[in-house]
Design a protein around this motif. Structure first.
Motif, mmCIF file in Angstrom:
data_model
loop_
_atom_site.group_PDB
_atom_site.id
_atom_site.type_symbol
_atom_site.label_atom_id
_atom_site.label_comp_id
_atom_site.label_asym_id
_atom_site.label_seq_id
_atom_site.Cartn_x
_atom_site.Cartn_y
_atom_site.Cartn_z
ATOM 1 N N LEU A 3 0.853 -1.179 0.000
ATOM 2 C CA LEU A 3 0.000 0.000 0.000
ATOM 3 C C LEU A 3 0.893 1.233 0.000
ATOM 4 N N ILE A 4 0.640 2.127 -0.949
ATOM 5 C CA ILE A 4 1.450 3.334 -1.088
ATOM 6 C C ILE A 4 0.720 4.510 -0.454
ATOM 7 N N ALA A 5 1.419 5.218 0.412
ATOM 8 C CA ALA A 5 0.873 6.442 0.986
ATOM 9 C C ALA A 5 0.911 7.535 -0.078
ATOM 10 N N VAL A 6 -0.248 8.050 -0.440
ATOM 11 C CA VAL A 6 -0.300 9.089 -1.485
ATOM 12 C C VAL A 6 0.363 10.377 -1.000
ATOM 13 N N PRO A 7 0.050 10.881 0.205
ATOM 14 C CA PRO A 7 0.798 12.037 0.693
ATOM 15 C C PRO A 7 2.202 11.614 1.103
ATOM 16 N N ASN A 8 3.204 12.247 0.541
ATOM 17 C CA ASN A 8 4.599 11.901 0.845
ATOM 18 C C ASN A 8 5.189 12.905 1.826
ATOM 19 N N VAL A 9 5.440 12.455 3.061
ATOM 20 C CA VAL A 9 6.177 13.292 4.006
ATOM 21 C C VAL A 9 7.672 12.987 3.935
ATOM 22 N N ARG B 72 15.098 13.193 -8.606
ATOM 23 C CA ARG B 72 14.049 12.225 -8.308
ATOM 24 C C ARG B 72 13.385 12.663 -7.014
ATOM 25 N N LEU B 73 12.161 13.145 -7.115
ATOM 26 C CA LEU B 73 11.464 13.682 -5.952
ATOM 27 C C LEU B 73 10.119 12.989 -5.748
ATOM 28 N N ALA B 74 9.479 13.323 -4.636
ATOM 29 C CA ALA B 74 8.201 12.721 -4.273
ATOM 30 C C ALA B 74 7.086 13.190 -5.200
ATOM 31 N N VAL B 75 6.140 12.309 -5.448
ATOM 32 C CA VAL B 75 5.036 12.630 -6.361
ATOM 33 C C VAL B 75 4.044 13.593 -5.725
ATOM 34 N N CYS B 76 3.783 13.463 -4.417
ATOM 35 C CA CYS B 76 2.819 14.324 -3.718
ATOM 36 C C CYS B 76 3.439 14.836 -2.419
ATOM 37 N N PRO B 77 4.382 15.780 -2.503
ATOM 38 C CA PRO B 77 4.990 16.292 -1.270
ATOM 39 C C PRO B 77 3.935 16.926 -0.373
ATOM 40 N N THR B 78 3.938 16.525 0.899
ATOM 41 C CA THR B 78 2.856 16.902 1.813
ATOM 42 C C THR B 78 3.415 17.219 3.188
ATOM 43 N N ALA B 79 2.916 18.294 3.786
ATOM 44 C CA ALA B 79 3.312 18.637 5.145
ATOM 45 C C ALA B 79 2.778 17.600 6.125
ATOM 46 N N ALA B 80 3.504 17.404 7.217
ATOM 47 C CA ALA B 80 3.124 16.378 8.196
ATOM 48 C C ALA B 80 1.740 16.628 8.772
ATOM 49 N N GLU B 81 1.383 17.904 8.967
ATOM 50 C CA GLU B 81 0.076 18.192 9.556
ATOM 51 C C GLU B 81 -1.071 17.837 8.614
ATOM 52 N N ASP B 82 -0.832 17.873 7.309
ATOM 53 C CA ASP B 82 -1.840 17.411 6.357
ATOM 54 C C ASP B 82 -1.819 15.897 6.209
ATOM 55 N N ALA B 83 -0.618 15.324 6.263
ATOM 56 C CA ALA B 83 -0.501 13.874 6.068
ATOM 57 C C ALA B 83 -1.221 13.105 7.163
ATOM 58 N N GLY B 84 -1.230 13.639 8.382
ATOM 59 C CA GLY B 84 -1.853 12.929 9.499
ATOM 60 C C GLY B 84 -3.285 12.513 9.231
ATOM 61 N N PRO B 85 -4.204 13.462 8.989
ATOM 62 C CA PRO B 85 -5.595 13.059 8.744
ATOM 63 C C PRO B 85 -5.765 12.229 7.478
ATOM 64 N N LEU B 86 -4.941 12.485 6.466
ATOM 65 C CA LEU B 86 -5.042 11.696 5.237
ATOM 66 C C LEU B 86 -4.679 10.235 5.490
ATOM 67 N N LEU B 87 -3.551 10.006 6.142
ATOM 68 C CA LEU B 87 -3.113 8.638 6.397
ATOM 69 C C LEU B 87 -4.014 7.942 7.403
#
Length: 388
Positions: free
Chosen positions: A168-174, A192-207
């Motif tokens: 399972l791939i986490a879409v938001p990339n911290v 080579r960078l992340a596809v969906c760079p995401t701040a940790a505070e946003d990644a929390g509820p998403l994950l």
């Protein structure tokens, strides 16, 4: 949110020992896994086996391995622990390359309103930050020991295919890749960078609460300035699905026609934005990027409908909440603005990821904004494109 104990290791080479120590200290990871044969032929798998051998079921139910050339927030272990509690039996991947097929799957999932996506079986498993149940870690270590393969990401996919379940791939990339050097021979791939760079505070509820896209269907992706499509079931081909299908050749399997695509481009591609992108990267690239994002928007709309059909009650939202026009479906109590920022992140990387490696350094902030603006017009057109 429930969390579980996660043990951890940073896999590294003596050339990057100081960098690895700094990373381990920042993220409060348990220790380092050193290449046992640093003067031997380059082999990420050799070091990965040391890292995964550090898993101890008596001490922690899950084990996280990160590579030494990444950045991540100090809260990474907490985010991983909560994700492992939510998906206790899954292999979880917390970074995905922006130009890979799995990167295309993650970009598609973001536009559809999902926070997790099932990896494709015909590509390497991104291995910069992976969490496995401790028992699975030991199974992988036994499976991979003695292999002639030197890439741990390739061996992961062989292992998961044999088990019949990809990661399972986490879409938001911290987790973000840093630098372009590569001990294992990937430097020719450029930035080579992340596809969906995401701040940790946003990644929390998403994950924690975001939807899972189990079957992304056919997946548009770009490589070296050209658009491609990963077809459903192509892993069953004689080459194991490793070949690349140009979008023109793949269209019959998508339900679209080239005439429909060309008509949509004629009607919907803004000439001024396309000319600006063409001035910097060439007209062929501007056209390929627009068509790629048209197909991406079209597929995302179908995936969003699939996700909505499995949810209990999806509250309607007004058009215009996101730059592409069609809003991402709400995901439980994930805030709308968080989903919108995830969509924006996914589209912002489509242009630079699609460039040939040697041209990616030319994509500064102004160029990224231009490519993103053009990409959004295509995503919007694709979301309203009827099947062929």
């Amino acid at each position: 949110m429930t969390t579980v104990r996660v043990s951890s290791a940073v896999m590294t080479h003596p050339k990057r020992l100081a960098q690895a120590r700094e990373l381990a200290d920042l993220l409060r990871l348990d220790g380092l896994a050193l290449d046992p044969d640093p003067d031997g032929p380059p082999s990420a798998l050799r070091t990965a086996l040391v890292a995964w051998a550090a898993a101890d079921p008596a001490r922690a139910g899950h084990h996280l391995v990160v590579q030494d050339d990444v950045s991540a927030p100090p809260t990474l272990l907490e985010l991983v622990g909560r994700a492992a509690a939510r998906f206790p039996d899954e292999a979880l991947v917390f970074y995905t390359n922006w130009h890979a097929r799995n990167g295309g799957a993650a970009r598609l999932a973001a536009l559809a309103g999902a926070a997790w996506v099932r990896a494709v079986p015909d590509e390497f498993t991104p291995s910069l930050a992976v969490c496995l149940p401790a028992g699975t870690a030991e199974e992988f270590r036994r499976f991979a020991t003695g292999s002639a393969e030197r890439h741990d990401d390739e061996q992961f996919s062989v292992f998961f295919r044999a088990r019949g379940r990809m990661s399972l791939i986490a879409v938001p990339n911290v987790v973000e890749h840093i630098g372009t050097s590569s001990i294992n021979g990937h430097a020719a791939q450029g930035i080579r960078l992340a596809v969906c760079p995401t701040a940790a505070e946003d990644a929390g509820p998403l994950l924690d609460r975001g939807r899972v896209l189990e079957d992304p269907g056919w997946i548009p992706y770009m490589r070296y300035g050209e658009g491609y499509v990963r077809l459903v079931g192509q892993e069953r081909g004689p080459d194991g699905g490793r070949g690349h299908h140009r979008w023109t050749d793949a269209l019959p399997a998508t339900g679209l026609t080239e005439d429909a695509v060309r008509d949509a481009m004629s009607d919907g591609m803004p000439k001024d934005l396309a000319a600006d992108v063409a001035d910097r990267f060439g007209p062929e690239f501007a056209e390929e990027l627009w068509i790629h994002c048209l197909l991406l928007g079209h597929r995302a709309a179908a995936a969003r409908a699939t996700l909505a059909s499995t949810d209990e009650a999806i509250a309607p939202a007004a058009l215009g909440d996101t730059p592409g026009g069609a809003p991402a479906a709400p995901s439980d109590d994930v805030p709308r603005d968080v989903l919108d920022r995830l969509r924006n992140a996914a589209v912002s990387t489509a242009g630079p990821a699609g460039l040939p490696p040697e041209r990616r350094p030319e994509a500064g902030p102004d160029e990224v904004r231009l490519m993103s603006a053009l990409a959004w017009t295509a995503v919007d057109a694709g979301e309203h494109l009827p099947p062929g």
